[in-house]
Design a protein around this motif. Structure first.
Motif, short mmCIF file in Angstrom:
data_model
loop_
_atom_site.label_atom_id
_atom_site.label_comp_id
_atom_site.label_asym_id
_atom_site.label_seq_id
_atom_site.Cartn_x
_atom_site.Cartn_y
_atom_site.Cartn_z
N GLY A 27 0.81 -1.21 0.00
CA GLY A 27 0.00 0.00 0.00
C GLY A 27 0.84 1.26 0.00
O GLY A 27 1.97 1.28 -0.50
N GLN A 28 0.29 2.30 0.60
CA GLN A 28 0.96 3.59 0.64
C GLN A 28 1.88 3.66 1.87
O GLN A 28 1.49 3.27 2.97
N ILE A 29 3.08 4.18 1.66
CA ILE A 29 4.04 4.35 2.74
C ILE A 29 4.43 5.83 2.76
O ILE A 29 5.00 6.36 1.81
N HIS A 30 4.11 6.48 3.86
CA HIS A 30 4.35 7.92 4.01
C HIS A 30 5.55 8.14 4.93
O HIS A 30 5.75 7.40 5.90
N GLY A 31 6.30 9.18 4.66
CA GLY A 31 7.47 9.47 5.48
C GLY A 31 7.15 10.36 6.67
O GLY A 31 6.40 11.33 6.54
N GLU A 32 7.69 10.00 7.83
CA GLU A 32 7.70 10.88 9.00
C GLU A 32 9.16 11.20 9.29
O GLU A 32 9.92 10.32 9.70
N TYR A 33 9.55 12.44 9.07
CA TYR A 33 10.96 12.81 9.04
C TYR A 33 11.38 13.52 10.32
O TYR A 33 10.72 14.46 10.78
N GLU A 34 12.52 13.08 10.85
CA GLU A 34 13.08 13.74 12.03
C GLU A 34 13.63 15.12 11.65
O GLU A 34 13.59 16.05 12.47
N VAL A 35 14.16 15.23 10.45
CA VAL A 35 14.65 16.51 9.94
C VAL A 35 14.10 16.71 8.53
O VAL A 35 13.60 15.77 7.91
N LYS A 36 14.19 17.90 8.04
CA LYS A 36 13.68 18.20 6.71
C LYS A 36 14.48 17.45 5.64
O LYS A 36 15.71 17.47 5.65
#
Length: 328
Positions: free
Chosen positions: A131-140
């Motif tokens: 499915g869809q995998i979205h990023g959660e980023y610690e830094v930009k």
């Protein structure tokens, strides 16, 4: 395969390979314990500990002792290092008709298991789906990161369901992948050729190798937009050395992957296309971006990937020679 498809007794297995996942696993497990819509689904969670040196085992013992639900949390130690071995162990231990691989930094939506299970039932032709995998980023992320985000298992294809394209190596990552146990047991060799990320070895392709065997056996590989996962991306994954090493690892496996489903007479053609096609990409990329390559990490990443892809036949030859001498 230590277990066969005859060992299926549950509807669904969530398998989590982990290495030193003490800090990451609680967020994933807590989200799995909050899954909804499972009243008619029998399922389990299994943890495959790939030789952790932290207190992963004690953490799982705590969850096993404290959770009060109608499904089991199981723990297995896999001493062969490398995520392909951990996933093979997961399949051999799983009791589910469908097996979902979640990495220890993947946080699924609360309806992820239901969405994955329902899709498998609705699509009996599917040997694997993602499915869809979205990023959660610690830094930009760096500039133009979307051009290379798929290399970090970020996949956002929108709403239509569609077929992946194994012939052109357009496939989903192992993170968030669901497989039909029958398809895996009947198609995927027990001994992987690509061993994944190991100390001193960062060649990729282990995710794709299993999927190419499943495709070769006639199963379809599908995209299910109703499945959502958030991938936790720490700051160090945007560091220059990590990204360039990742690009090289993704490129070096290209030739070996293309050989998996190739007929004997096609192999020389694949060799020539891999060498000349990537040489052309290298030259075009350099001529277009030569003034920016030194400062733009995304452009450097792409260049490293093209160079490694061009060199992948020689890496493959090196692996064959090493394997020959080890056998003799």
């Amino acid at each position: 395969m230590e277990k066969s498809i005859k060992d299926i007794s549950l509807d669904f297995t969530v398998a989590i390979p982990t290495y030193n996942g003490l800090e990451r696993l609680p967020k994933v497990l807590d989200q799995l314990l909050m899954q909804t819509g499972l009243e008619q689904i029998t399922w389990e969670i299994i943890i495959i500990d790939n030789n952790s040196s932290d207190k992963t085992f004690e953490l799982i013992r705590t969850y096993q002792a404290s959770h009060n639900t109608d499904f089991q949390i199981k723990y297995f130690l896999e001493k062969k290092q490398g995520i392909p071995f951990a996933r093979h162990r997961a399949v051999s231990e799983a009791s589910g008709e469908f097996i979902a691989f979640i990495d220890d930094d993947n946080v699924p939506a609360t309806d992820w298991v239901t969405a994955a299970y329902n899709f498998g039932k609705e699509h009996p032709e599917a040997g694997a789906w993602s499915g869809q995998i979205h990023g959660e980023y610690e830094v930009k992320p760096p500039q133009d990161f979307k051009k290379i985000q798929s290399f970090l298992a970020i996949r956002e294809y929108g709403s239509p369901t569609h077929l992946f394209d194994p012939d052109n190596l357009r496939l989903p990552p192992g993170a968030g992948l669901v497989v039909r146990k029958q398809a895996w047991c009947e198609s995927v060799p027990a001994k992987p050729n690509l061993r994944g990320k190991l100390p001193g070895l960062f060649v990729q392709g282990d995710d794709y190798e299993a999927l190419l065997y499943i495709h070769k056996a006639g199963w379809k590989i599908l995209y299910n937009p109703a499945m959502h996962i958030n991938h936790q991306i720490p700051h160090w994954r945007f560091e220059r050395d990590y990204l360039l090493t990742l690009a090289r690892g993704c490129g070096l496996c290209v030739f070996q992957l293309r050989l998996i489903n190739a007929k004997y007479w096609e192999k020389p053609i694949i060799l020539i296309k891999t060498l000349l096609g990537n040489l052309r990409r290298v030259l075009q990329h350099f001529m277009k971006n030569k003034n920016y390559l030194s400062n733009d990490i995304t452009l450097r990443f792409e260049m490293q990937f093209y160079l490694a892809s061009m060199m992948s036949p020689f890496y493959c030859l090196k692996c064959w020679i090493n394997s020959f001498y080890l056998k003799n």
